[in-house]
Design an enzyme around this catalytic site. Structure first.
Site, PDB file in Angstrom:
ATOM      1  N   TYR A 210       0.643  -1.289   0.047  1.00 11.01           N
ATOM      2  CA  TYR A 210       0.137   0.013   0.013  1.00 11.01           C
ATOM      3  C   TYR A 210       0.994   1.234   0.001  1.00 11.01           C
ATOM      4  O   TYR A 210       0.281   2.352  -0.286  1.00 11.01           O
ATOM      5  CB  TYR A 210      -1.062  -0.127   1.122  1.00 11.01           C
ATOM      6  CG  TYR A 210      -2.527  -0.342   0.900  1.00 11.01           C
ATOM      7  CD1 TYR A 210      -2.548  -1.726   0.255  1.00 11.01           C
ATOM      8  CD2 TYR A 210      -3.536   0.929   0.854  1.00 11.01           C
ATOM      9  CE1 TYR A 210      -3.962  -1.913  -0.379  1.00 11.01           C
ATOM     10  CE2 TYR A 210      -4.633   0.349   0.411  1.00 11.01           C
ATOM     11  CZ  TYR A 210      -5.019  -0.903  -0.282  1.00 11.01           C
ATOM     12  OH  TYR A 210      -6.165  -1.145  -0.838  1.00 11.01           O
ATOM     13  N   GLU A 247     -13.702  -5.004  -0.038  1.00 10.97           N
ATOM     14  CA  GLU A 247     -13.592  -5.696  -1.131  1.00 10.97           C
ATOM     15  C   GLU A 247     -15.066  -6.196  -1.283  1.00 10.97           C
ATOM     16  O   GLU A 247     -15.886  -6.712  -0.396  1.00 10.97           O
ATOM     17  CB  GLU A 247     -12.650  -6.934  -0.654  1.00 10.97           C
ATOM     18  CG  GLU A 247     -11.240  -6.405  -0.945  1.00 10.97           C
ATOM     19  CD  GLU A 247     -10.136  -7.686  -0.400  1.00 10.97           C
ATOM     20  OE1 GLU A 247      -9.173  -7.547  -1.166  1.00 10.97           O
ATOM     21  OE2 GLU A 247     -10.792  -8.429   0.067  1.00 10.97           O
ATOM     22  N   HIS A 271      -1.861  -1.994   6.559  1.00  9.30           N
ATOM     23  CA  HIS A 271      -2.318  -1.053   5.400  1.00  9.30           C
ATOM     24  C   HIS A 271      -2.672   0.012   5.889  1.00  9.30           C
ATOM     25  O   HIS A 271      -2.278   1.381   5.782  1.00  9.30           O
ATOM     26  CB  HIS A 271      -3.245  -1.700   4.357  1.00  9.30           C
ATOM     27  CG  HIS A 271      -2.618  -2.899   3.651  1.00  9.30           C
ATOM     28  ND1 HIS A 271      -1.206  -3.035   3.456  1.00  9.30           N
ATOM     29  CD2 HIS A 271      -3.263  -3.883   3.213  1.00  9.30           C
ATOM     30  CE1 HIS A 271      -1.171  -4.200   2.905  1.00  9.30           C
ATOM     31  NE2 HIS A 271      -2.202  -5.063   2.509  1.00  9.30           N
ATOM     32  N   TYR A 512     -22.926  10.100   7.971  1.00 15.67           N
ATOM     33  CA  TYR A 512     -23.170   9.839   6.865  1.00 15.67           C
ATOM     34  C   TYR A 512     -24.645   9.871   6.184  1.00 15.67           C
ATOM     35  O   TYR A 512     -25.750   9.959   6.773  1.00 15.67           O
ATOM     36  CB  TYR A 512     -23.274   8.215   6.808  1.00 15.67           C
ATOM     37  CG  TYR A 512     -23.408   7.542   5.570  1.00 15.67           C
ATOM     38  CD1 TYR A 512     -22.569   7.494   4.490  1.00 15.67           C
ATOM     39  CD2 TYR A 512     -24.626   6.796   5.392  1.00 15.67           C
ATOM     40  CE1 TYR A 512     -23.003   7.074   3.368  1.00 15.67           C
ATOM     41  CE2 TYR A 512     -25.160   6.178   3.992  1.00 15.67           C
ATOM     42  CZ  TYR A 512     -24.127   6.263   3.123  1.00 15.67           C
ATOM     43  OH  TYR A 512     -24.508   5.560   2.116  1.00 15.67           O
TER      44      TYR A 512
END
Length: 524
Positions: A210, A247, A271, A512
């Site tokens: 990364y 993912e 990462h 959000y």
């Protein structure tokens, strides 16, 4: 937006890298500087594995194809399997992306490849490897690079044998170490101590791919090369920072391997924490690798070990209504996963950095498999507008650095809707690389990092003290999950993850709205 005087073409990019490589001075580990006439030997230990097949051999081919490697470079594969260069070539070919006009160059690349079969725990086999390497070296000097694409079980024996039998005589030796770097603080310390007894820190390149990604490398330029961001990059303006990795697929039959580590060890502890340190660190004294890594370590030292209350853990279950067969299978339906496994496939952690710049700003790390999309990004959400005169309509500004797919930087902002009305709408200032730099070829992360090893730059590699701090933060949590058999929350394949994670984000000052979605611009 792009114009011909400012366009960066692939060939210009490659020419710049070639010149940098040509003029670069290599780290003088043994007092040896870069000299293209000195033989370079690149050895892949674990040449029969998936990593070698899918990443290392293709990366070496791309660097060779673009004339970025020293012309004296020879490649060696080493593993226990009885292979030949021909069989390795056949296994790798579909990952190499060879164009018809590159056929001659491709043949030249494979003519420089060799293979030696041997065990990792037998000194005599490494002595035989060394004899083969010496055939391609000059008496005066030679440089050796060893890429350890190996399982942890053979790591200590193989590195000990490299040290005792395969070090370059009159040149430098560099060791590229692939994760996992241990399973917890104790095993990582044991591994670090073992390596430190064999090699100098300057000889070791702990690779986290990364750190080779374009937008991760751009974080320093974005932060420290622009006055516009500096005054607001702190607790006074930032409400929260969210770093995400998603993912859209599950373990795909490799659940047995994944179950040994889980999503925290696989993604978050390395990462995401590396990205966090680049986002949060103070301005380094210079761009020297150690100055940068010093600042990253300072940030990590300001983070307390995570508690169970700081995290949300999830494990995906099948979606019976999906048209995709894989999506109807949950994690525990994978026959390679142990029955009743409590290994998380999703994790959210809320990290606090106890320093003057970031005190009380939540850094929300989220990662998971079998989610609704493929995405990796940094999302810096700013505080609400003070003294609001628009009756609560303005939504928070966000600076988004999209790592993949479709590298981009964009700023979400409020603007007046075009026309007679005085309504407000959300829009963005957008730098999408595929649109702005249409002719640019972005190198793969492994291309950058392996080239860095040839050049002797450790800027984008993990130092031992960074690694120790990362494990200090996560080890107590990992041990508690395992010892107390903490059960993850089920979430459906293809969803956004456990609903509890959304609640945790809300509790930690992340809003959000669900009303906005960045649209990747048309590249045409």
């Amino acid at each position: 937006m792009a114009n011909s005087t400012r366009e960066t073409t692939t060939e210009q990019s490659l020419a710049f890298i070639r010149q940098s490589l040509k003029s670069a001075t290599m780290d003088h580990l043994e007092g040896t500087h870069f000299d293209g006439s000195i033989p370079h030997i690149f050895v892949i230990l674990g040449a029969s594995g998936d990593l070698a097949k899918k990443k290392i051999y293709p990366t070496l081919w791309w660097l060779f194809r673009d004339n970025l490697l020293p012309k004296t470079t020879t490649f060696f594969g080493y593993s226990r399997s009885k292979l030949t260069v021909k069989s390795i070539r056949e296994n790798c070919h579909k990952y190499m992306n060879v164009k018809p006009e590159e056929a001659g160059k491709y043949e030249e690349f494979w003519s420089l490849n060799h293979y030696v079969s041997g065990k990792y725990d037998v000194r005599r086999d490494f002595e035989l490897l060394n004899q083969e390497l010496e055939k391609f070296e000059k008496p005066a000097a030679a440089h050796r690079l060893f890429y350890l694409a190996l399982p942890p079980s053979v790591f200590e024996e193989s590195t000990s044998h490299i040290r005792s039998t395969c070090m370059a005589g009159k040149g430098w030796t560099r060791i590229i170490i692939e994760k996992p770097f241990g399973r917890d603080a104790a095993s990582s310390e044991q591994l670090s101590n073992h390596l430190a007894s064999l090699f100098k820190e300057e000889q070791m390149y702990r690779i986290d791919h990364y750190l080779g990604k374009e937008m991760v490398q751009n974080l320093m330029t974005l932060r420290f090369g622009n006055r516009i961001f500096s005054p607001t990059w702190n607790r006074d303006s930032v409400a929260s920072v969210q770093i995400s990795f998603k993912e859209p697929f599950g373990t795909q039959g490799r659940g047995g391997y994944f179950d040994e580590f889980g999503i925290i060890r696989d993604v978050m502890q390395n990462h995401l924490l590396q990205i966090l340190s680049l986002v949060a660190m103070e301005k380094p004294a210079s761009c020297h690798p150690d100055d940068i890594r010093d600042e990253k370590v300072k940030v990590l030292r300001c983070i307390s070990p995570l508690e169970l209350d700081d995290v949300v853990l999830g494990q995906y279950v099948g979606n019976p209504n999906s048209d995709v067969p894989d999506a109807r299978m949950g994690y525990l339906d994978d026959p390679t996963v142990p029955a009743g496994s409590n290994t998380p496939t999703y994790a959210m952690a809320v990290v606090k950095i106890n320093n003057e710049r970031w005190d009380d700003v939540p850094f929300i790390l989220r990662c998971g498999k079998a989610l609704n999309e493929r995405k990796a990004e940094v999302r810096i959400q700013y505080r609400d507008v003070p003294g609001d005169i628009f009756d609560g309509k303005p939504k928070r500004n966000e600076l988004v650095i999209r790592l993949q797919p479709g590298e981009a930087i964009y700023i979400k902002m409020m603007t007046k809707s075009p026309g007679i009305t005085f309504d407000m709408e959300e829009t963005e200032l957008d730098l999408t690389y595929g649109s702005r730099y249409k002719e640019l070829k972005l190198p793969d992360a492994y291309e950058r990092l392996i080239l860095d090893v040839f050049c002797g730059s450790q800027m984008h590699f993990v130092r031992s003290d960074e690694l120790a701090e990362a494990w200090r933060i996560f080890t107590p949590l990992l041990h508690r999950i395992e010892k107390e058999n903490i059960q993850p929350i089920p979430y459906e394949y293809g969803s956004r993850g456990p609903k509890e994670a959304n609640e945790k984000a809300k509790e930690n000052n992340f809003k959000y709205y669900g009303s906005y979605k960045w649209v990747k611009p048309d590249h045409q």
